[in-house]
Scaffold this motif. Structure first.
Motif, short mmCIF file in Angstrom:
data_model
loop_
_atom_site.label_atom_id
_atom_site.label_comp_id
_atom_site.label_asym_id
_atom_site.label_seq_id
_atom_site.Cartn_x
_atom_site.Cartn_y
_atom_site.Cartn_z
N PRO A 98 0.73 -1.16 0.13
CA PRO A 98 0.11 0.20 0.03
C PRO A 98 0.62 1.36 -0.19
CG PRO A 98 -0.96 -1.63 1.67
CD PRO A 98 0.24 -2.17 1.09
N GLY A 99 1.98 1.45 0.91
CA GLY A 99 2.66 2.58 0.99
C GLY A 99 3.40 3.12 -0.27
N GLN A 131 1.83 8.64 8.43
CA GLN A 131 3.40 9.21 8.52
C GLN A 131 4.36 8.87 7.61
OE1 GLN A 131 1.46 7.13 10.53
NE2 GLN A 131 2.84 5.94 11.73
N ASP A 132 4.27 7.79 6.96
CA ASP A 132 5.07 7.26 5.83
C ASP A 132 4.55 8.27 4.65
OD1 ASP A 132 6.41 5.59 7.67
OD2 ASP A 132 5.14 3.94 6.71
N LEU A 133 3.52 8.23 4.27
CA LEU A 133 3.00 8.71 3.00
C LEU A 133 3.12 10.32 3.01
CD1 LEU A 133 1.76 7.90 0.52
CD2 LEU A 133 -0.79 8.37 1.60
N GLN A 257 10.86 6.92 10.01
CA GLN A 257 10.15 8.17 10.06
C GLN A 257 10.24 8.88 11.68
OE1 GLN A 257 9.44 9.29 7.41
NE2 GLN A 257 9.38 7.48 6.25
N VAL A 258 10.82 9.97 11.64
CA VAL A 258 10.90 10.84 12.82
C VAL A 258 9.95 11.87 12.86
CG1 VAL A 258 12.49 11.84 14.44
CG2 VAL A 258 13.21 10.07 12.90
N LEU A 259 8.88 11.75 13.64
CA LEU A 259 7.77 12.77 13.51
C LEU A 259 7.90 13.65 14.50
CD1 LEU A 259 4.79 10.61 12.60
CD2 LEU A 259 5.93 12.00 11.04
#
Length: 278
Positions: A98-99, A131-133, A257-259
């Protein structure tokens, strides 16, 4: 930018119908085209076990995945008929992760409508993580909560503002929605003063800019007693907002990912759709 080409990600979760409806509402309001994208997936299996799976089991998995895809297509087409969008919609069912697929197809849309991660989702299946997208797609995301239905989206908009590049990008991406909104409220939480911060009147500069697109109010809150994310969600409830616009903060390195704290908080606790840009 006008919103003329929308991509909505359809899946097997109970929230899919409400997500399609959000995309359809926006398409009607902005005279836009809607593409429904469904990613056909099978359970995640370690490589050392995958080779041992009998072909009959693989065939059964494929048949089940195709059955889910057909149900999703029926749902999408039914919602398009309900909103009078049959001639302005199309369906895509693709096999893969999906990603990766949503990131690629999303680059050819004005706005990508995705769902908040539902903790009830089958964790054996690949998940699409907003958060990836938000890092990989390069287009603004409209993240729709997994709980609830949304009769309006973009009538009463809350803009989370901190004068950052990401926030400015989000505001620019949201201008087609802001221009049609009945009410726009710019909120600065714990604003930083100074020439490179939000100045003596936090939010005044961006509110003046947005006022040339429609009616805008600006306010700010300074508090150590309440978390910034809670402050924003409390304002959403108090002002009956149906959309939040904010920048997505963080970095993407080797797909880890670093949010930023506010971004992560809103992705986990959102109560209304959130438009995010990076």
């Amino acid at each position: 930018m006008a919103l003329k080409d929308l991509l909505v990600v359809v899946d097997d979760t109970p929230a899919a119908a409400a997500r399609i409806d959000v995309a359809a509402q926006l398409a009607v309001k902005h005279d836009a085209h809607v593409t429904g994208l469904y990613v056909v997936t099978t359970p995640l299996i370690p490589n050392f076990l995958d080779a041992q799976i009998p072909e009959a089991v693989r065939a059964a998995q494929r048949d089940l995945a195709n059955e889910f895809a057909a149900k999703a297509e029926t749902l999408f087409e039914g919602r398009m008929r309900r909103f009078g969008l049959t001639d302005r919609s199309e369906w895509r069912a693709l096999r893969g992760l999906p990603g990766e697929l949503v990131a690629v197809h999303g680059r050819y849309a004005d706005l990508v409508v995705v769902g908040q991660v539902d903790p009830r989702h089958d964790r054996d299946l690949p998940l699409l993580h907003p958060q990836d997208l938000v890092f990989d797609c390069g287009r603004p995301l409209l993240v729709v909560p997994y709980a609830g239905t949304f009769q309006t989206v973009g009538e009463r908009v809350l803009v989370g503002w901190n004068a950052s590049r990401e926030a400015a990008r989000a505001v620019g991406d949201a201008l087609p929605l802001i221009a049609k909104a009945q009410k726009v409220l710019v909120l600065a939480v714990n604003p930083k003063p100074g020439q490179l911060g939000l100045g003596d009147e936090p939010g005044a500069d961006i509110a003046r800019h947005l006022s040339r697109h429609g009616r805008v109010q600006a306010t700010h809150v300074t508090t150590d007693a309440v978390e910034p994310g809670d402050t924003m969600l409390n304002t959403v409830a108090d002002e009956s907002c149906d959309l939040v616009v904010m920048g997505a903060y963080g970095r993407s390195r080797l797909r880890e990912q670093v949010l930023g704290g506010m971004t992560r908080y809103m992705l986990e606790h959102m109560t209304v759709p959130v438009l995010m840009s990076h």
